[in-house]
Design a protein around this motif. Structure first.
Motif, PDB file in Angstrom:
ATOM      1  N   MET A  11     -20.682  50.007  72.157  1.00 46.18           N
ATOM      2  CA  MET A  11     -20.666  49.395  70.928  1.00 46.18           C
ATOM      3  C   MET A  11     -21.531  48.379  71.203  1.00 46.18           C
ATOM      4  SD  MET A  11     -17.239  47.926  69.767  1.00 46.18           S
ATOM      5  CE  MET A  11     -16.486  47.144  69.202  1.00 46.18           C
ATOM      6  N   LYS A  12     -22.651  48.520  72.039  1.00 43.40           N
ATOM      7  CA  LYS A  12     -22.120  47.334  71.452  1.00 43.40           C
ATOM      8  C   LYS A  12     -22.998  46.226  71.813  1.00 43.40           C
ATOM      9  CE  LYS A  12     -17.392  47.317  71.390  1.00 43.40           C
ATOM     10  NZ  LYS A  12     -16.385  47.304  71.833  1.00 43.40           N
ATOM     11  N   LYS A  13     -23.642  45.393  71.882  1.00 42.66           N
ATOM     12  CA  LYS A  13     -23.364  44.019  71.823  1.00 42.66           C
ATOM     13  C   LYS A  13     -24.373  43.164  72.564  1.00 42.66           C
ATOM     14  CE  LYS A  13     -19.046  46.037  71.287  1.00 42.66           C
ATOM     15  NZ  LYS A  13     -17.877  46.496  71.646  1.00 42.66           N
ATOM     16  N   ILE A  14     -24.677  42.070  72.054  1.00 42.76           N
ATOM     17  CA  ILE A  14     -25.876  41.382  72.500  1.00 42.76           C
ATOM     18  C   ILE A  14     -25.524  40.017  73.043  1.00 42.76           C
ATOM     19  CG2 ILE A  14     -28.115  40.563  71.743  1.00 42.76           C
ATOM     20  CD1 ILE A  14     -28.002  42.718  69.581  1.00 42.76           C
ATOM     21  N   PHE A  15     -26.020  39.712  74.230  1.00 43.34           N
ATOM     22  CA  PHE A  15     -25.652  38.484  74.903  1.00 43.34           C
ATOM     23  C   PHE A  15     -26.716  37.451  74.839  1.00 43.34           C
ATOM     24  CE2 PHE A  15     -22.581  41.068  76.884  1.00 43.34           C
ATOM     25  CZ  PHE A  15     -21.510  40.230  76.783  1.00 43.34           C
ATOM     26  N   GLY A  16     -26.301  36.292  75.222  1.00 43.52           N
ATOM     27  CA  GLY A  16     -27.248  35.393  75.642  1.00 43.52           C
ATOM     28  C   GLY A  16     -27.297  33.953  75.548  1.00 43.52           C
ATOM     29  N   LEU A  17     -26.413  33.172  74.965  1.00 40.96           N
ATOM     30  CA  LEU A  17     -26.639  31.725  74.844  1.00 40.96           C
ATOM     31  C   LEU A  17     -26.004  30.972  75.981  1.00 40.96           C
ATOM     32  CD1 LEU A  17     -25.928  31.299  71.029  1.00 40.96           C
ATOM     33  CD2 LEU A  17     -28.114  31.537  72.191  1.00 40.96           C
ATOM     34  N   ILE A  18     -26.739  30.001  76.558  1.00 39.89           N
ATOM     35  CA  ILE A  18     -26.168  29.109  77.569  1.00 39.89           C
ATOM     36  C   ILE A  18     -25.865  27.797  76.877  1.00 39.89           C
ATOM     37  CG2 ILE A  18     -26.607  27.921  79.736  1.00 39.89           C
ATOM     38  CD1 ILE A  18     -28.550  30.153  80.433  1.00 39.89           C
ATOM     39  N   LEU A  19     -24.599  27.399  76.905  1.00 44.01           N
ATOM     40  CA  LEU A  19     -24.179  26.216  76.138  1.00 44.01           C
ATOM     41  C   LEU A  19     -24.491  24.915  76.871  1.00 44.01           C
ATOM     42  CD1 LEU A  19     -20.701  27.531  74.986  1.00 44.01           C
ATOM     43  CD2 LEU A  19     -22.858  27.589  73.756  1.00 44.01           C
ATOM     44  N   SER A  20     -24.841  23.888  76.108  1.00 43.58           N
ATOM     45  CA  SER A  20     -24.996  22.552  76.674  1.00 43.58           C
ATOM     46  C   SER A  20     -23.627  21.956  76.931  1.00 43.58           C
ATOM     47  CB  SER A  20     -25.765  21.652  75.696  1.00 43.58           C
ATOM     48  OG  SER A  20     -24.982  21.445  74.551  1.00 43.58           O
ATOM     49  N   ALA A  21     -23.582  20.894  77.727  1.00 44.21           N
ATOM     50  CA  ALA A  21     -22.295  20.285  78.063  1.00 44.21           C
ATOM     51  C   ALA A  21     -21.591  19.766  76.815  1.00 44.21           C
ATOM     52  CB  ALA A  21     -22.507  19.126  79.050  1.00 44.21           C
ATOM     53  N   ALA A  22     -22.366  19.218  75.878  1.00 44.89           N
ATOM     54  CA  ALA A  22     -21.749  18.672  74.672  1.00 44.89           C
ATOM     55  C   ALA A  22     -21.132  19.771  73.830  1.00 44.89           C
ATOM     56  CB  ALA A  22     -22.801  17.911  73.853  1.00 44.89           C
ATOM     57  N   TRP A  78     -14.200  43.198  78.504  1.00 46.82           N
ATOM     58  CA  TRP A  78     -13.954  44.589  78.884  1.00 46.82           C
ATOM     59  C   TRP A  78     -13.517  45.342  77.646  1.00 46.82           C
ATOM     60  CZ3 TRP A  78     -11.044  45.889  84.048  1.00 46.82           C
ATOM     61  CH2 TRP A  78     -11.110  47.271  84.282  1.00 46.82           C
ATOM     62  N   ASN A  79     -14.485  45.994  76.987  1.00 53.32           N
ATOM     63  CA  ASN A  79     -14.145  46.678  75.734  1.00 53.32           C
ATOM     64  C   ASN A  79     -15.331  47.498  75.246  1.00 53.32           C
ATOM     65  OD1 ASN A  79     -13.309  45.724  72.364  1.00 53.32           O
ATOM     66  ND2 ASN A  79     -12.426  47.362  73.531  1.00 53.32           N
ATOM     67  N   GLY A  80     -15.711  48.506  76.023  1.00 49.20           N
ATOM     68  CA  GLY A  80     -16.832  49.327  75.607  1.00 49.20           C
ATOM     69  C   GLY A  80     -18.096  48.522  75.426  1.00 49.20           C
ATOM     70  N   MET A  81     -18.392  47.639  76.365  1.00 53.10           N
ATOM     71  CA  MET A  81     -19.582  46.791  76.270  1.00 53.10           C
ATOM     72  C   MET A  81     -20.763  47.466  76.960  1.00 53.10           C
ATOM     73  SD  MET A  81     -20.212  42.866  77.470  1.00 53.10           S
ATOM     74  CE  MET A  81     -20.510  43.322  79.186  1.00 53.10           C
ATOM     75  N   SER A  82     -21.851  47.595  76.233  1.00 54.72           N
ATOM     76  CA  SER A  82     -23.016  48.320  76.732  1.00 54.72           C
ATOM     77  C   SER A  82     -23.843  47.498  77.710  1.00 54.72           C
ATOM     78  CB  SER A  82     -23.902  48.731  75.562  1.00 54.72           C
ATOM     79  OG  SER A  82     -23.149  49.436  74.597  1.00 54.72           O
ATOM     80  N   ILE A  83     -24.442  48.194  78.665  1.00 56.57           N
ATOM     81  CA  ILE A  83     -25.364  47.561  79.604  1.00 56.57           C
ATOM     82  C   ILE A  83     -26.723  47.426  78.922  1.00 56.57           C
ATOM     83  CG2 ILE A  83     -26.578  47.804  81.799  1.00 56.57           C
ATOM     84  CD1 ILE A  83     -24.184  49.414  82.825  1.00 56.57           C
ATOM     85  N   THR A  84     -27.238  46.208  78.878  1.00 57.22           N
ATOM     86  CA  THR A  84     -28.576  45.948  78.349  1.00 57.22           C
ATOM     87  C   THR A  84     -29.302  45.017  79.320  1.00 57.22           C
ATOM     88  OG1 THR A  84     -27.982  43.938  77.119  1.00 57.22           O
ATOM     89  CG2 THR A  84     -27.659  46.062  75.992  1.00 57.22           C
ATOM     90  N   PRO A  85     -30.632  45.012  79.289  1.00 53.34           N
ATOM     91  CA  PRO A  85     -31.374  44.091  80.165  1.00 53.34           C
ATOM     92  C   PRO A  85     -30.966  42.633  79.955  1.00 53.34           C
ATOM     93  CG  PRO A  85     -32.862  45.733  79.252  1.00 53.34           C
ATOM     94  CD  PRO A  85     -31.544  45.911  78.548  1.00 53.34           C
TER      95      PRO A  85
END
Length: 292
Positions: free
Chosen positions: A1-12, A127-134
């Motif tokens: 299913m699924k799904k797109i990653f990516g934001l690194i949060l600031s401390a604030a 852990w829920n049908g998460m696809s491997i993407t670059p």
């Protein structure tokens, strides 16, 4: 299913997220290897949201692995008619946690905010049908692939998609933040169909709108779409063209390599013992677990 990653949060921002996540509902836990007919039990304990650089020893010390999931994604993790959390991933994760000597605690999350939930420490893994993407390989520590899937086109009666280019003639539904959406946006056909795509929070909503005729077709995970279609009496057709294979993995924080490997080892132990095949047969009628 699924799904797109990516934001690194600031401390604030992270501080704000932790405050918001602290008020989330209790997770669902299981201390035994639930079979396909044995749903996980409900836990009354809140999730620890201050875990970073987690190791197996950390998990064993607190006695649980907190697993984030979309609890509408059948047959991987979803609610049955009684509201119990069941599914292939629920059973496999429970068995893995038995191997690790800890309890599996399942924490339903907004799938589109999964990166935030993981980064904040609200969950230990996704852990829920998460696809491997670059992008996910770059942003996270991913487990080995444990299940293969495909991104398929499913259509309502009277609609035929013989080539991807045919999609430009139809209204298309897809889940926001999904691997299906990523596969489509990375395909050459996207430029000609992007105005025809409507994103939804869940695939259940997509399916309802195809049933109602508001959509002509959907681009969806084969595992999920096939399961739901069978439950509905095979009312949707599956196109012969697709958007490629889609391997599933478990996502951990980038610094959690040791915990990632421990989960890999547990999965491989279940494969060797035949337990993983048993769980797969119960949900899919075949052993479709990927060997590590």
């Amino acid at each position: 299913m699924k799904k797109i990653f990516g934001l690194i949060l600031s401390a604030a921002v992270l501080g704000t997220v932790l405050t918001a996540c602290g008020g989330s509902g209790a997770g669902v836990s299981s201390s035994g290897a639930a079979g396909a007919s044995e749903p996980a039990s409900v836990s009354g304990s809140a999730v620890n949201s201050s875990v970073y650089g987690t190791t197996l020893a950390d998990i064993q010390a607190k006695g649980e692995l907190v697993i984030g999931l979309d609890d509408t994604f059948a047959p991987m993790g979803f609610r049955d008619e009684s509201g119990n959390l069941v599914g292939f991933d629920i059973d496999l994760a429970t068995a893995v946690c038995e191997e690790l000597g800890v309890k599996a605690t399942f924490q339903p999350i907004d799938w589109d905010a999964k990166e935030m939930e993981l980064s904040s420490g609200n969950i230990d893994c996704i852990w829920n049908g998460m696809s491997i993407t670059p992008e996910r390989e770059e942003a996270m520590s991913l487990s080995q692939a444990y299940l293969n899937n495909k991104i398929v086109i499913m259509t309502k009666e009277g609609v035929t998609v013989s080539a991807k280019e045919d999609l430009a003639n139809y209204n298309i539904g897809i889940q926001a933040g999904s691997a299906a959406l990523e596969a489509v946006t990375n395909d050459a056909v996207y430029a000609s169909i992007q105005d025809k795509i409507t994103e939804y929070p869940t695939y259940d909503e997509v399916i309802l709108d195809v049933q109602a005729g508001r959509l002509d077709c959907m681009i969806i995970d084969e595992v999920y779409g096939g399961y739901k279609n069978a439950k509905l009496g095979s009312i949707f057709a599956v196109s012969e063209v697709d958007f490629g294979d889609d391997l599933y993995a478990i996502g951990f924080r980038k610094g959690d390599a040791e915990l990632t490997q421990a989960v890999n080892d547990a999965i491989n132990a279940l494969i060797e013992s035949g337990k993983a095949a048993e769980i797969s047969e119960a949900w899919f009628g075949a052993d479709i677990v990927v060997k590590g």
